[in-house]
Design a protein around this motif. Structure first.
Motif, PDB file in Angstrom:
ATOM      1  N   LEU A   1       0.825  -1.207   0.000  1.00 54.55           N
ATOM      2  CA  LEU A   1       0.000   0.000   0.000  1.00 54.55           C
ATOM      3  C   LEU A   1       0.860   1.259   0.000  1.00 54.55           C
ATOM      4  O   LEU A   1       0.544   2.239  -0.683  1.00 54.55           O
ATOM      5  CB  LEU A   1      -0.945   0.002   1.205  1.00 54.55           C
ATOM      6  N   GLU A   2       1.952   1.243   0.758  1.00 53.36           N
ATOM      7  CA  GLU A   2       2.861   2.382   0.778  1.00 53.36           C
ATOM      8  C   GLU A   2       3.509   2.585  -0.591  1.00 53.36           C
ATOM      9  O   GLU A   2       3.658   3.716  -1.053  1.00 53.36           O
ATOM     10  CB  GLU A   2       3.913   2.206   1.869  1.00 53.36           C
TER      11      GLU A   2
ATOM     12  N   HIS B   1       0.995   4.152  -2.804  1.00 54.47           N
ATOM     13  CA  HIS B   1       0.833   5.563  -2.449  1.00 54.47           C
ATOM     14  C   HIS B   1       1.970   6.394  -3.054  1.00 54.47           C
ATOM     15  O   HIS B   1       1.729   7.487  -3.581  1.00 54.47           O
ATOM     16  CB  HIS B   1       0.776   5.723  -0.931  1.00 54.47           C
ATOM     17  N   ASP B   2       3.190   5.879  -2.980  1.00 55.22           N
ATOM     18  CA  ASP B   2       4.338   6.575  -3.565  1.00 55.22           C
ATOM     19  C   ASP B   2       4.163   6.745  -5.075  1.00 55.22           C
ATOM     20  O   ASP B   2       4.461   7.801  -5.634  1.00 55.22           O
ATOM     21  CB  ASP B   2       5.644   5.833  -3.276  1.00 55.22           C
TER      22      ASP B   2
ATOM     23  N   LYS C   1       1.328   6.853  -6.685  1.00 49.17           N
ATOM     24  CA  LYS C   1       0.265   7.843  -6.879  1.00 49.17           C
ATOM     25  C   LYS C   1       0.826   9.264  -6.735  1.00 49.17           C
ATOM     26  O   LYS C   1       0.524  10.144  -7.550  1.00 49.17           O
ATOM     27  CB  LYS C   1      -0.853   7.613  -5.873  1.00 49.17           C
TER      28      LYS C   1
END
Length: 68
Positions: free
Chosen positions: A30-31, A34-35, A37
């Motif tokens: 997920l991290e 996010h990066d 994105k």
């Protein structure tokens, strides 16, 4: 041990119980997403005035030397 579900008195799934390794891997992914994105947003919003990281460090070092 795979994923387990906690249920209410009617048998409806209300929570998930999973191994910590599986949880940590999910958080890491997920991290990463996010990066990606944030990177995509930055590229989309780029107005052409950005500079390279090397140039930014050069400017910072020049300013540090000027203060001394």
């Amino acid at each position: 041990m795979g994923t387990q579900f906690l249920t209410d008195e009617k048998g409806n799934k209300t929570a998930v119980l999973l191994p910590i390794k599986k949880y940590n891997k999910m958080i890491e992914q997920l991290e990463d997403l996010h990066d990606i994105k944030l990177y995509d947003e930055a590229k989309r919003d780029d107005d052409g005035t950005s500079i390279s990281i090397d140039e930014a460090f050069k400017i910072i070092e020049e300013k540090r030397k000027a203060v001394k």
